[in-house]
Design a protein around this motif. Structure first.
Motif, PDB file in Angstrom:
ATOM      1  N   GLU A 147       9.811 -34.677  13.279  1.00  0.00           N
ATOM      2  CA  GLU A 147      10.570 -35.376  12.240  1.00  0.00           C
ATOM      3  C   GLU A 147      11.737 -34.567  11.672  1.00  0.00           C
ATOM      4  OE1 GLU A 147       7.983 -37.010   9.280  1.00  0.00           O
ATOM      5  OE2 GLU A 147       6.781 -38.112  10.753  1.00  0.00           O
ATOM      6  N   LYS A 148      11.642 -33.249  11.760  1.00  0.00           N
ATOM      7  CA  LYS A 148      12.700 -32.400  11.212  1.00  0.00           C
ATOM      8  C   LYS A 148      13.655 -31.870  12.279  1.00  0.00           C
ATOM      9  CE  LYS A 148      11.415 -32.388   6.832  1.00  0.00           C
ATOM     10  NZ  LYS A 148      12.264 -32.905   5.745  1.00  0.00           N
ATOM     11  N   TRP A 149      13.155 -31.662  13.491  1.00  0.00           N
ATOM     12  CA  TRP A 149      13.964 -31.016  14.523  1.00  0.00           C
ATOM     13  C   TRP A 149      14.298 -31.922  15.704  1.00  0.00           C
ATOM     14  CZ3 TRP A 149      10.122 -26.321  14.817  1.00  0.00           C
ATOM     15  CH2 TRP A 149      10.169 -25.622  13.592  1.00  0.00           C
ATOM     16  N   ALA A 150      13.288 -32.603  16.246  1.00  0.00           N
ATOM     17  CA  ALA A 150      13.502 -33.396  17.464  1.00  0.00           C
ATOM     18  C   ALA A 150      14.545 -34.484  17.261  1.00  0.00           C
ATOM     19  CB  ALA A 150      12.183 -34.008  17.943  1.00  0.00           C
ATOM     20  N   ILE A 151      14.537 -35.118  16.092  1.00  0.00           N
ATOM     21  CA  ILE A 151      15.495 -36.200  15.850  1.00  0.00           C
ATOM     22  C   ILE A 151      16.922 -35.666  15.732  1.00  0.00           C
ATOM     23  CG2 ILE A 151      13.775 -37.658  14.735  1.00  0.00           C
ATOM     24  CD1 ILE A 151      15.007 -36.865  12.036  1.00  0.00           C
ATOM     25  N   LYS A 152      17.044 -34.347  15.626  1.00  0.00           N
ATOM     26  CA  LYS A 152      18.370 -33.726  15.545  1.00  0.00           C
ATOM     27  C   LYS A 152      18.724 -32.972  16.820  1.00  0.00           C
ATOM     28  CE  LYS A 152      18.213 -33.341  10.510  1.00  0.00           C
ATOM     29  NZ  LYS A 152      18.274 -32.437   9.339  1.00  0.00           N
ATOM     30  N   GLY A 153      17.978 -33.260  17.891  1.00  0.00           N
ATOM     31  CA  GLY A 153      18.336 -32.734  19.198  1.00  0.00           C
ATOM     32  C   GLY A 153      17.570 -31.534  19.694  1.00  0.00           C
ATOM     33  N   VAL A 154      16.666 -30.994  18.898  1.00  0.00           N
ATOM     34  CA  VAL A 154      15.860 -29.869  19.372  1.00  0.00           C
ATOM     35  C   VAL A 154      14.839 -30.387  20.388  1.00  0.00           C
ATOM     36  CG1 VAL A 154      14.261 -28.027  18.707  1.00  0.00           C
ATOM     37  CG2 VAL A 154      16.145 -28.673  17.181  1.00  0.00           C
ATOM     38  N   ASP A 155      14.637 -29.647  21.475  1.00  0.00           N
ATOM     39  CA  ASP A 155      13.686 -30.047  22.514  1.00  0.00           C
ATOM     40  C   ASP A 155      12.281 -29.594  22.108  1.00  0.00           C
ATOM     41  OD1 ASP A 155      12.413 -30.832  24.803  1.00  0.00           O
ATOM     42  OD2 ASP A 155      13.447 -29.435  26.141  1.00  0.00           O
ATOM     43  N   VAL A 156      11.540 -30.493  21.473  1.00  0.00           N
ATOM     44  CA  VAL A 156      10.178 -30.195  21.025  1.00  0.00           C
ATOM     45  C   VAL A 156       9.210 -30.646  22.120  1.00  0.00           C
ATOM     46  CG1 VAL A 156       8.400 -30.685  19.312  1.00  0.00           C
ATOM     47  CG2 VAL A 156      10.791 -30.412  18.600  1.00  0.00           C
ATOM     48  N   VAL A 157       8.439 -29.691  22.642  1.00  0.00           N
ATOM     49  CA  VAL A 157       7.537 -29.947  23.763  1.00  0.00           C
ATOM     50  C   VAL A 157       6.093 -29.913  23.261  1.00  0.00           C
ATOM     51  CG1 VAL A 157       6.873 -29.270  26.097  1.00  0.00           C
ATOM     52  CG2 VAL A 157       9.194 -28.764  25.253  1.00  0.00           C
ATOM     53  N   THR A 158       5.342 -30.991  23.487  1.00  0.00           N
ATOM     54  CA  THR A 158       3.960 -31.056  23.020  1.00  0.00           C
ATOM     55  C   THR A 158       2.992 -30.658  24.128  1.00  0.00           C
ATOM     56  OG1 THR A 158       3.812 -33.408  23.582  1.00  0.00           O
ATOM     57  CG2 THR A 158       4.481 -32.847  21.347  1.00  0.00           C
ATOM     58  N   TYR A 159       1.894 -30.032  23.711  1.00  0.00           N
ATOM     59  CA  TYR A 159       0.869 -29.552  24.641  1.00  0.00           C
ATOM     60  C   TYR A 159      -0.506 -30.010  24.175  1.00  0.00           C
ATOM     61  CZ  TYR A 159       4.390 -26.364  26.566  1.00  0.00           C
ATOM     62  OH  TYR A 159       5.515 -25.838  27.164  1.00  0.00           O
ATOM     63  N   GLN A 160      -1.450 -30.051  25.107  1.00  0.00           N
ATOM     64  CA  GLN A 160      -2.799 -30.501  24.789  1.00  0.00           C
ATOM     65  C   GLN A 160      -3.658 -29.430  24.144  1.00  0.00           C
ATOM     66  OE1 GLN A 160      -4.195 -32.188  28.565  1.00  0.00           O
ATOM     67  NE2 GLN A 160      -3.817 -34.226  27.740  1.00  0.00           N
ATOM     68  N   SER A 161      -3.209 -28.185  24.156  1.00  0.00           N
ATOM     69  CA  SER A 161      -3.929 -27.118  23.468  1.00  0.00           C
ATOM     70  C   SER A 161      -2.949 -26.045  23.030  1.00  0.00           C
ATOM     71  CB  SER A 161      -5.011 -26.502  24.358  1.00  0.00           C
ATOM     72  OG  SER A 161      -4.447 -25.601  25.292  1.00  0.00           O
ATOM     73  N   GLN A 162      -3.354 -25.271  22.029  1.00  0.00           N
ATOM     74  CA  GLN A 162      -2.507 -24.186  21.552  1.00  0.00           C
ATOM     75  C   GLN A 162      -2.366 -23.089  22.602  1.00  0.00           C
ATOM     76  OE1 GLN A 162      -0.832 -24.303  18.532  1.00  0.00           O
ATOM     77  NE2 GLN A 162       0.254 -22.538  19.358  1.00  0.00           N
ATOM     78  N   ASP A 163      -3.419 -22.855  23.366  1.00  0.00           N
ATOM     79  CA  ASP A 163      -3.361 -21.832  24.411  1.00  0.00           C
ATOM     80  C   ASP A 163      -2.298 -22.156  25.462  1.00  0.00           C
ATOM     81  OD1 ASP A 163      -5.289 -20.272  23.247  1.00  0.00           O
ATOM     82  OD2 ASP A 163      -6.939 -21.056  24.453  1.00  0.00           O
ATOM     83  N   LEU A 164      -2.108 -23.429  25.754  1.00  0.00           N
ATOM     84  CA  LEU A 164      -1.071 -23.827  26.716  1.00  0.00           C
ATOM     85  C   LEU A 164       0.319 -23.559  26.152  1.00  0.00           C
ATOM     86  CD1 LEU A 164      -2.550 -27.176  28.116  1.00  0.00           C
ATOM     87  CD2 LEU A 164      -2.440 -24.954  29.257  1.00  0.00           C
ATOM     88  N   VAL A 165       0.477 -23.719  24.829  1.00  0.00           N
ATOM     89  CA  VAL A 165       1.758 -23.391  24.190  1.00  0.00           C
ATOM     90  C   VAL A 165       2.052 -21.908  24.389  1.00  0.00           C
ATOM     91  CG1 VAL A 165       3.050 -23.321  22.034  1.00  0.00           C
ATOM     92  CG2 VAL A 165       1.467 -25.202  22.448  1.00  0.00           C
ATOM     93  N   TYR A 166       1.076 -21.074  24.073  1.00  0.00           N
ATOM     94  CA  TYR A 166       1.271 -19.632  24.199  1.00  0.00           C
ATOM     95  C   TYR A 166       1.540 -19.220  25.650  1.00  0.00           C
ATOM     96  CZ  TYR A 166      -0.640 -19.253  19.447  1.00  0.00           C
ATOM     97  OH  TYR A 166      -0.864 -19.373  18.090  1.00  0.00           O
ATOM     98  N   ALA A 167       0.850 -19.857  26.588  1.00  0.00           N
ATOM     99  CA  ALA A 167       1.040 -19.517  27.998  1.00  0.00           C
ATOM    100  C   ALA A 167       2.474 -19.767  28.435  1.00  0.00           C
ATOM    101  CB  ALA A 167       0.071 -20.316  28.868  1.00  0.00           C
ATOM    102  N   ASP A 168       3.039 -20.905  28.040  1.00  0.00           N
ATOM    103  CA  ASP A 168       4.422 -21.204  28.417  1.00  0.00           C
ATOM    104  C   ASP A 168       5.414 -20.339  27.654  1.00  0.00           C
ATOM    105  OD1 ASP A 168       3.851 -22.967  30.395  1.00  0.00           O
ATOM    106  OD2 ASP A 168       4.744 -24.725  29.436  1.00  0.00           O
ATOM    107  N   LEU A 169       5.066 -19.930  26.446  1.00  0.00           N
ATOM    108  CA  LEU A 169       5.929 -19.013  25.701  1.00  0.00           C
ATOM    109  C   LEU A 169       5.991 -17.662  26.421  1.00  0.00           C
ATOM    110  CD1 LEU A 169       7.601 -18.521  23.108  1.00  0.00           C
ATOM    111  CD2 LEU A 169       5.481 -17.717  22.032  1.00  0.00           C
ATOM    112  N   VAL A 170       4.849 -17.164  26.827  1.00  0.00           N
ATOM    113  CA  VAL A 170       4.783 -15.882  27.538  1.00  0.00           C
ATOM    114  C   VAL A 170       5.506 -15.955  28.880  1.00  0.00           C
ATOM    115  CG1 VAL A 170       3.223 -14.244  28.672  1.00  0.00           C
ATOM    116  CG2 VAL A 170       2.659 -15.140  26.397  1.00  0.00           C
ATOM    117  N   ASN A 171       5.402 -17.088  29.546  1.00  0.00           N
ATOM    118  CA  ASN A 171       6.022 -17.256  30.864  1.00  0.00           C
ATOM    119  C   ASN A 171       7.511 -17.584  30.799  1.00  0.00           C
ATOM    120  OD1 ASN A 171       3.629 -16.744  32.268  1.00  0.00           O
ATOM    121  ND2 ASN A 171       2.985 -18.891  32.154  1.00  0.00           N
ATOM    122  N   GLY A 172       8.057 -17.676  29.601  1.00  0.00           N
ATOM    123  CA  GLY A 172       9.484 -17.912  29.448  1.00  0.00           C
ATOM    124  C   GLY A 172       9.916 -19.353  29.534  1.00  0.00           C
ATOM    125  N   ARG A 173       8.971 -20.279  29.516  1.00  0.00           N
ATOM    126  CA  ARG A 173       9.319 -21.705  29.586  1.00  0.00           C
ATOM    127  C   ARG A 173       9.674 -22.269  28.216  1.00  0.00           C
ATOM    128  NH1 ARG A 173       4.485 -21.530  32.847  1.00  0.00           N
ATOM    129  NH2 ARG A 173       5.009 -21.483  35.064  1.00  0.00           N
TER     130      ARG A 173
END
Length: 257
Positions: A147-173
């Motif tokens: 509601e604050k970022w995506a509607i203004k063009g930020v690419d907000v990517v949703t994941y099914q678990s927090q661990d998957l978020v961290y994994a992609d952060l570490v992998n540079g995605r």
């Protein structure tokens, strides 16, 4: 791991004294949010929320039955009476209070952005323009980011678990991850996997999105269960048991944040 519902037993007790003996309380949990709730290699559950729940059940002379679920399936499961309560780092927000009830606060839940140590971003749409920010679906962080970022063009990517978020952060995605600040600190930044990352920008404490803290979710009509759980939480806070449990996970006042 779901068990057949064992309703609260009213027979054999007086109208003025409700006993929770021989009762199973089914607690819904999403076990991928360290240090609050995790699944150990042997399949058992552990974490701050698990310890709190087991102590609450003990004080109610009840048996905890932990029912695993995706986070965004917890409220539907509660309303469908597949579980009796939600104990899974769920913030008490105005939007959720329209759907379910909550116990008193069990700890604070500010949100914060995490990035690589050589990256400095602010939790604003202007700073995050053109960036990919990961969030855990169904969370308050996800709602805020959408509601604050995506509607203004930020690419907000949703994941099914927090661990998957961290994994992609570490992998540079991802360029950043946005989530509960306490969970990010203890469950990622203080672990080896998070050694190259840090908090970027200030905490966000917007009560409209992040509420006044996390609580245990209940159906509105279950007023007696709420009273019993609130009583157990209050007694844990008063006699030092809450602080003792918290000290196993945090080196600061988790309740007061």
């Amino acid at each position: 791991m779901k068990k057949i519902l064992l309703p609260f037993i009213i027979a054999a007790v007086t109208a003025s004294s409700m006993s929770f003996a021989s009762t199973t309380i089914r607690l819904g949990v999403e076990p991928g949010y360290a240090p609050f709730e995790i699944k150990k290699p042997d399949g058992s559950l552990a974490g701050f929320d698990i310890d709190l729940g087991n102590e609450i059940c003990k004080r109610m002379a009840a048996q905890c039955s932990w029912v695993e679920s995706d986070f965004d399936g917890l409220i539907p499961s509660l309303k469908a009476k597949k579980i009796d309560a939600i104990l899974s780092s769920m913030s008490i927000t105005p939007a959720r209070l329209k759907e379910i009830a909550f116990t008193q606060k069990i700890y604070g839940t500010p949100a914060r952005l995490v990035t690589a140590k050589n990256v400095e971003l602010q939790p604003t749409a202007a700073s995050l323009g053109g960036k990919r920010i990961g969030v855990f679906q169904g969370t308050t962080a996800n709602t805020y980011a959408q509601e604050k970022w995506a509607i203004k063009g930020v690419d907000v990517v949703t994941y099914q678990s927090q661990d998957l978020v961290y994994a992609d952060l570490v992998n540079g995605r991802l360029d950043g991850a946005f989530q509960d600040a306490v969970a990010a600190d203890a469950g990622f930044l203080k672990r080896p996997i998070g050694k190259n990352f840090h908090f970027s920008g200030p905490e966000i404490n917007n009560e409209t999105y992040f509420g006044v803290g996390a609580g245990i979710g209940l159906r509105h009509e279950d007023t007696e269960l709420k009273a019993k759980i609130d009583q157990a939480i209050s007694s844990m806070l008063a006699d030092g048991t809450y602080a003792k449990i918290a000290s196993n996970y945090f080196d600061f006042d988790i309740y007061g944040k």
